[in-house]
Design a protein around this motif. Structure first.
Motif, mmCIF file in Angstrom:
data_model
loop_
_atom_site.group_PDB
_atom_site.id
_atom_site.type_symbol
_atom_site.label_atom_id
_atom_site.label_comp_id
_atom_site.label_asym_id
_atom_site.label_seq_id
_atom_site.Cartn_x
_atom_site.Cartn_y
_atom_site.Cartn_z
ATOM 1 N N LEU A 11 0.880 -1.377 0.045
ATOM 2 C CA LEU A 11 -0.063 -0.022 0.031
ATOM 3 C C LEU A 11 0.763 1.351 -0.064
ATOM 4 C CD1 LEU A 11 -2.757 -1.222 2.774
ATOM 5 C CD2 LEU A 11 -2.794 -1.129 0.174
ATOM 6 N N GLY A 12 1.958 1.055 -0.644
ATOM 7 C CA GLY A 12 2.935 2.131 -0.657
ATOM 8 C C GLY A 12 2.200 3.836 -1.166
ATOM 9 N N HIS A 42 11.045 2.321 1.832
ATOM 10 C CA HIS A 42 10.889 1.119 1.317
ATOM 11 C C HIS A 42 9.426 0.568 1.009
ATOM 12 C CE1 HIS A 42 14.837 -0.413 0.392
ATOM 13 N NE2 HIS A 42 15.213 -0.411 1.520
ATOM 14 N N LEU A 43 8.689 0.894 2.193
ATOM 15 C CA LEU A 43 7.141 0.753 2.153
ATOM 16 C C LEU A 43 6.329 1.684 1.272
ATOM 17 C CD1 LEU A 43 6.686 0.746 6.159
ATOM 18 C CD2 LEU A 43 6.435 -1.348 4.455
ATOM 19 N N GLU A 44 6.993 2.781 0.973
ATOM 20 C CA GLU A 44 6.240 3.829 0.054
ATOM 21 C C GLU A 44 6.610 3.327 -1.252
ATOM 22 O OE1 GLU A 44 6.954 7.896 0.633
ATOM 23 O OE2 GLU A 44 5.890 7.926 2.664
ATOM 24 N N ARG A 45 7.375 2.637 -1.555
ATOM 25 C CA ARG A 45 7.982 2.208 -3.043
ATOM 26 C C ARG A 45 7.451 0.836 -3.322
ATOM 27 N NH1 ARG A 45 11.890 5.334 -5.560
ATOM 28 N NH2 ARG A 45 12.907 3.521 -6.503
ATOM 29 N N ASN A 46 6.828 0.360 -2.492
ATOM 30 C CA ASN A 46 6.217 -0.946 -2.507
ATOM 31 C C ASN A 46 7.295 -2.159 -2.663
ATOM 32 O OD1 ASN A 46 3.385 -0.591 -2.217
ATOM 33 N ND2 ASN A 46 3.111 -0.700 -4.472
ATOM 34 N N PHE A 69 -8.257 2.181 4.954
ATOM 35 C CA PHE A 69 -6.961 2.198 4.436
ATOM 36 C C PHE A 69 -6.375 1.155 3.644
ATOM 37 C CE2 PHE A 69 -2.314 2.200 4.875
ATOM 38 C CZ PHE A 69 -1.944 3.671 4.411
ATOM 39 N N THR A 70 -7.096 -0.229 4.139
ATOM 40 C CA THR A 70 -6.613 -1.111 3.250
ATOM 41 C C THR A 70 -7.765 -1.553 2.164
ATOM 42 O OG1 THR A 70 -7.536 -2.768 4.746
ATOM 43 C CG2 THR A 70 -5.391 -2.261 5.065
ATOM 44 N N ALA A 71 -8.790 -0.860 1.954
ATOM 45 C CA ALA A 71 -9.752 -1.232 1.159
ATOM 46 C C ALA A 71 -9.186 -0.712 -0.373
ATOM 47 C CB ALA A 71 -10.989 -0.313 1.263
ATOM 48 N N ASN A 106 0.904 1.672 -8.272
ATOM 49 C CA ASN A 106 1.850 2.756 -7.659
ATOM 50 C C ASN A 106 1.492 4.210 -7.923
ATOM 51 O OD1 ASN A 106 3.886 0.867 -6.739
ATOM 52 N ND2 ASN A 106 4.039 0.299 -8.700
ATOM 53 N N TYR A 107 0.513 4.208 -9.018
ATOM 54 C CA TYR A 107 -0.121 5.781 -9.325
ATOM 55 C C TYR A 107 -1.411 5.638 -9.136
ATOM 56 C CZ TYR A 107 4.907 5.555 -10.792
ATOM 57 O OH TYR A 107 6.181 5.306 -11.013
ATOM 58 N N PRO A 108 -2.172 5.387 -8.111
ATOM 59 C CA PRO A 108 -3.619 5.647 -8.153
ATOM 60 C C PRO A 108 -4.344 6.717 -8.510
ATOM 61 C CG PRO A 108 -2.717 5.636 -5.834
ATOM 62 C CD PRO A 108 -1.532 5.342 -6.857
#
Length: 467
Positions: A11-12, A42-46, A69-71, A106-108
């Motif tokens: 969820l980056g 690292h989390l933000e970049r998946n 948040f996880t939906a 990565n680019y929602p």
């Protein structure tokens, strides 16, 4: 929380958007979460999945709802983006599936922008050629599409309106017949509005009409008891929940006047539903009856469609119901109304799968259960109910559905083995479905080349090459 630990969550982009909304840089957020800046990067970049422990830290530190948040995003996700990029306008580019996944995950924001452009393009395609010349430029977003997206982003739940409706309902009787009488009295005593049932020919094709000069609400004799109850609740909600409705309209900022009017009507409908089916009492009744649709319909004196709408709105933090999706399907198999919920298993643009039983004629008021399985192996329980034909509506079907894992809470699934039973294989819609052995296929998949031979005929129409 246990179900979140069963799969890896990347969820980056959501984490990055949260950090930016909070006005923090990576170093500041890492310090508040008790991790190193490199780990947060690292989390933000998946490059690392979000662990359950990290999700709890986020929830406790920033007061966010883990489920929200996880939906999955309601629009612009991998399935929807893939559907858009299969359009004939860009199909020849041959965009690989992994590219679609990379953009969607990565680019929602980019995915959502593409989805909105495509909706606008779809609306323009439906217009006659000279419409724009005659009537000027069309809205950038069709009001109906804007409203659907707005409701989806809110999870079809408007807490302020629900809270106000519950406060009013606390002083009202629960029995539907007594409730209707009390609502009439309240409209008359507090707002000077009377209610009168008139012959159908008096209203000339209308089901209800408010006479502003005489302050009379006229209801057609063709309206059933559920329709009359809802109409009275609608006008009471418009009076007594006007501030809550106006506040919500102010937050969603409609792009034009038509969208604003449509939103006011939709939220007033929501208020009426919340008055008749107050949140906590309705949710408890649904759980205790194991979502027995005929029982709930009769107990609250509502129609099947009103009941289905309310079941999709049980999204209050800490007191959520089953995340149902809903559709109204007409005699031609066209989805005339839809709420996607958390997991709509069909295409968002265009039709659904012909193998879904909800397309067929259903016996009025009888619940038809079906277990379906999508291309990715996910199972869904769907409930289809035929609507009685009357002057107000033609024949149609109301369909509710949810992931099969919720089936144990639904009485209509008792005869179905949700884990190992036979499920009907469905696809998103024919032109996007790559099932080779489907005898009900109406169109070939746009993602594959046809493989036709004059010397043979396959069981499934439109044979195609695997790649």
């Amino acid at each position: 929380m246990a179900e979140l630990t069963d799969r890896k969550l990347y969820l980056g982009p959501k984490l990055r958007m949260l950090r930016r909304e909070l006005g923090l840089n990576q170093t500041q957020m890492a310090e508040e979460l008790g991790v190193s800046p490199s780990y947060l990067n690292h989390l933000e970049r998946n490059q690392r999945p979000l662990t359950a422990q990290m999700l709890l830290r986020l929830a406790n530190t920033y007061d966010i709802d883990i489920r929200d948040f996880t939906a999955q995003a309601q629009e612009g996700g991998p399935g929807e983006l893939g559907e858009i990029l299969s359009d004939a306008l860009v199909r020849d580019i041959g965009i690989a599936r992994d590219e679609v996944l990379e953009v969607a995950e990565n680019y929602p924001g980019v995915s959502e922008a593409i989805a909105r452009f495509y909706r606008a393009l779809s609306d323009l395609r439906r217009l006659p050629g000279d419409t724009l010349e005659r009537s000027g430029p069309a809205p950038l977003v069709a009001p109906v599409d804007w409203l659907r997206d707005t409701i989806a982003r809110a999870g079809n739940h408007f807490a302020e309106i629900d809270a106000g409706a519950e406060a009013i309902a606390a002083d009202l009787p629960e029995d539907p017949a007594l409730l209707q009488a009390e609502l009439r009295t309240r409209l008359k005593d507090r707002h000077g509005m009377s209610v009168q049932v008139v012959r159908g020919d008096v209203l000339a094709g209308r089901l209800r009409h408010y006479d502003m000069h005489r302050r009379r609400l006229l209801l057609s004799e063709h309206l059933p008891a559920s329709g009359r109850l809802f109409a009275i609740a609608y006008h009471l909600g418009a009076q007594e929940l006007a501030n809550a409705i106006a506040a919500q309209i102010g937050r969603v900022t409609p792009p034009d006047e038509d969208s604003r009017r449509l939103a006011v009507m939709a939220l007033t409908n929501y208020a009426a539903s919340a008055l008749i089916m107050p949140y906590d009492r309705f949710r408890q009744a649904a759980e205790q009856s194991r979502h027995d649709l005929p029982l709930l319909r009769d107990r609250f004196g509502v129609s099947t469609e009103q009941l289905a709408h309310r079941l999709t709105s049980l999204n209050r933090t800490g007191a959520r119901g089953i995340p149902f999706f809903m559709a109204r399907i007409d005699r031609a198999g066209i989805v005339s109304k839809r709420f996607d919920g958390e997991a709509w298993p069909f295409a968002r643009f265009g039709g659904t799968c012909p193998r879904w039983d909800a397309h067929g004629p259903q016996e009025a008021d009888r619940v038809q259960s079906q277990l379906i399985e999508t291309l990715d192996g996910k199972r869904f329980l769907t409930l289809a109910v035929g609507l009685p034909q009357g002057a107000a509506r033609g024949r149609g079907v109301i369909a509710l559905g949810c992931e099969a894992k919720h089936g144990g809470r639904i009485v209509h699934a008792d005869a179905i083995d949700l884990d190992k039973g036979d499920a009907t294989a469905v696809g998103p819609t024919c032109h996007l479905c790559e099932r080779r052995d489907c005898p009900d296929r109406a169109l070939p998949p746009v993602t594959r080349a046809l493989d036709l031979h004059s010397y043979e005929r396959t069981i499934a129409p439109f044979p195609f090459r695997r790649v």
